[in-house]
Design an enzyme around this catalytic site. Structure first.
Site, PDB file in Angstrom:
ATOM      1  N   TRP A 211       0.814  -1.215   0.000  1.00 49.16           N
ATOM      2  CA  TRP A 211       0.000   0.000   0.000  1.00 49.16           C
ATOM      3  C   TRP A 211       0.843   1.259   0.000  1.00 49.16           C
ATOM      4  O   TRP A 211       0.531   2.224  -0.711  1.00 49.16           O
ATOM      5  CB  TRP A 211      -0.981  -0.029   1.173  1.00 49.16           C
ATOM      6  CG  TRP A 211      -2.136  -0.902   0.831  1.00 49.16           C
ATOM      7  CD1 TRP A 211      -2.342  -2.192   1.225  1.00 49.16           C
ATOM      8  CD2 TRP A 211      -3.205  -0.589  -0.057  1.00 49.16           C
ATOM      9  NE1 TRP A 211      -3.492  -2.691   0.645  1.00 49.16           N
ATOM     10  CE2 TRP A 211      -4.042  -1.725  -0.140  1.00 49.16           C
ATOM     11  CE3 TRP A 211      -3.555   0.563  -0.784  1.00 49.16           C
ATOM     12  CZ2 TRP A 211      -5.198  -1.762  -0.930  1.00 49.16           C
ATOM     13  CZ3 TRP A 211      -4.707   0.536  -1.566  1.00 49.16           C
ATOM     14  CH2 TRP A 211      -5.515  -0.614  -1.627  1.00 49.16           C
TER      15      TRP A 211
ATOM     16  N   ASP B 237      -2.140   6.474   6.301  1.00 47.24           N
ATOM     17  CA  ASP B 237      -3.166   5.561   5.796  1.00 47.24           C
ATOM     18  C   ASP B 237      -3.372   4.512   6.884  1.00 47.24           C
ATOM     19  O   ASP B 237      -2.550   3.627   7.073  1.00 47.24           O
ATOM     20  CB  ASP B 237      -2.706   4.910   4.490  1.00 47.24           C
ATOM     21  CG  ASP B 237      -3.679   3.846   3.979  1.00 47.24           C
ATOM     22  OD1 ASP B 237      -4.696   3.578   4.648  1.00 47.24           O
ATOM     23  OD2 ASP B 237      -3.401   3.269   2.911  1.00 47.24           O
TER      24      ASP B 237
ATOM     25  N   LYS C 143     -13.003  -2.324   6.192  1.00 42.08           N
ATOM     26  CA  LYS C 143     -12.264  -3.249   7.036  1.00 42.08           C
ATOM     27  C   LYS C 143     -12.774  -3.201   8.480  1.00 42.08           C
ATOM     28  O   LYS C 143     -13.221  -4.202   9.015  1.00 42.08           O
ATOM     29  CB  LYS C 143     -10.768  -2.958   6.950  1.00 42.08           C
ATOM     30  CG  LYS C 143     -10.258  -3.027   5.501  1.00 42.08           C
ATOM     31  CD  LYS C 143      -8.825  -2.603   5.362  1.00 42.08           C
ATOM     32  CE  LYS C 143      -8.424  -2.468   3.899  1.00 42.08           C
ATOM     33  NZ  LYS C 143      -8.494  -3.735   3.152  1.00 42.08           N
TER      34      LYS C 143
END
Length: 367
Positions: free
Chosen positions: A104, A178, A202
């Site tokens: 990511w 993030d 999530k």
């Protein structure tokens, strides 16, 4: 707790939601609080939805103890979208530093490079993305618009034990985080943060909502190329209603926030996360090499646990047996292979224990 007829869902996202929340949403589907409408049918500017939105914002601000000088935005685009929205809002076309700890943050670095001079200030690529580079080793550029980190790498299972203190490293750059895959599972030191974002799918709710927390002094920095709908300043000025927001996703997120509050808040979510992950890591570490988790112990994620079978010819049999045992979505990400168990807030301890029981039984039968 999950009822007997429901399997345990270890998907990395979209992921498990609290059964209590799903039941409430089902009960309210046709008529929300006597309004005669489903939340899906409501105008985002009507008093009914505005009350849903305001309650969700208040609850998450309370849960995470978000300071008053941060604005909370309910946006769209997910984590990948924010990889572009952040540099369009905060980079000023200048320097952007990124600490690469997995897939990511690699994506964040690549996307920021379209709008700014983006560079890796540190990387764990050399060890296969299995650690967090020590902050003292980071090569931070003077005058950088911000430093970006992914505080929990969903694919590689690497998590920061704490957010870095950039001021202690001699940097004045805002920290952008993030936190998509561990939001609401641990507290946040907001004194170290400039902006933080998290895709909902999530630990928050269904895919489609992205929460963004932005310090007010950073709101008015957008590049001219930034679309109006993605301007933090415009979204903040319009209470996330500049364009039609993902209304149903915000409603479910609000129910999840309330559920977390009833369970005991973020401290209780953290306690449960430690208990769940400790069970699974202990089983992997004491499998006599049948399973392995390659992440450095100090950087192991409590939310996402990748692991590998020593004999990978058994992978299909492992997954088939897991499905039969009611353990779903354990296949690892296609980029790394192996297996992955995601243990988000809505996963009960019984789910982690069921996984451990299966791990041990499979190893006995095939070891």
């Amino acid at each position: 707790m999950s009822t007997p007829h429901r399997p345990f869902n270890f998907s990395a996202g979209p992921a498990v939601l609290p059964e209590e929340v799903l039941r409430q949403a089902a009960e309210e589907m046709l008529d929300w609080h006597g309004s005669g409408m489903s939340v899906m049918e409501m105008s985002h500017r009507g008093k009914e939805f505005i009350s849903i939105y305001e309650e969700a914002e208040r609850t998450v601000r309370s849960l995470l103890q978000v300071p008053s000088n941060f604005r909370i935005l309910f946006m769209q685009g997910g984590g990948l979208g924010e990889n572009a929205i952040v540099p369009m809002n905060l980079s000023r076309g200048g320097l952007v530093d990124v600490v690469v700890t997995g897939s990511w943050s690699q994506k964040s670095l690549k996307e920021a490079g379209k709008y700014a001079d983006a560079r890796a200030a540190a990387s764990n690529e050399g060890d296969g993305h299995h650690s967090v580079p020590a902050p003292a080793s980071w090569q931070l550029r003077e005058g950088a618009a911000y430093l970006h980190i992914c505080s929990n790498e969903t694919i590689h299972g690497v998590e920061y034990a704490e957010l870095p203190d950039l001021a202690a490293l001699g940097s004045t750059a805002p920290l952008v985080v993030d936190a998509s895959s561990h939001i609401l599972s641990r507290g946040i030191d907001w004194s170290r943060v400039g902006a933080l974002f998290a895709g909902a799918q999530k630990n928050i709710g269904p895919a489609g909502v992205t929460l963004v927390f932005v310090r007010e002094d950073l709101l008015d920095r957008a590049l001219p190329v930034c679309p109006s709908a993605f301007s933090y300043k415009l979204v903040a000025e319009n209470q996330s209603m500049f364009n039609t927001p993902p209304t149903y996703g915000i409603y479910i997120a609000g129910l999840v926030f309330q559920w977390i509050q009833r369970q005991g808040g973020v401290p209780e979510m953290e306690r449960r996360a430690i208990a769940r992950s400790a069970l699974v890591y202990d089983a992997l570490d004491h499998s006599d090499g049948f399973y392995r988790n390659p992440v450095a112990p100090a950087a192991r994620s409590r939310m996402n646990i990748p692991f590998f079978l020593a004999d990978e010819s058994l992978n299909d049999a492992f997954l088939a047996g897991a499905r039969e045992a009611g353990l779903l979505q354990l296949k690892g990400h296609k980029s790394v292979g192996g297996m992955r168990a995601s243990l988000y807030n809505a996963m009960p301890l019984a789910g982690a224990q069921a996984l451990v029981d299966y791990l041990q039984d499979f190893a006995r039968r095939h070891g």
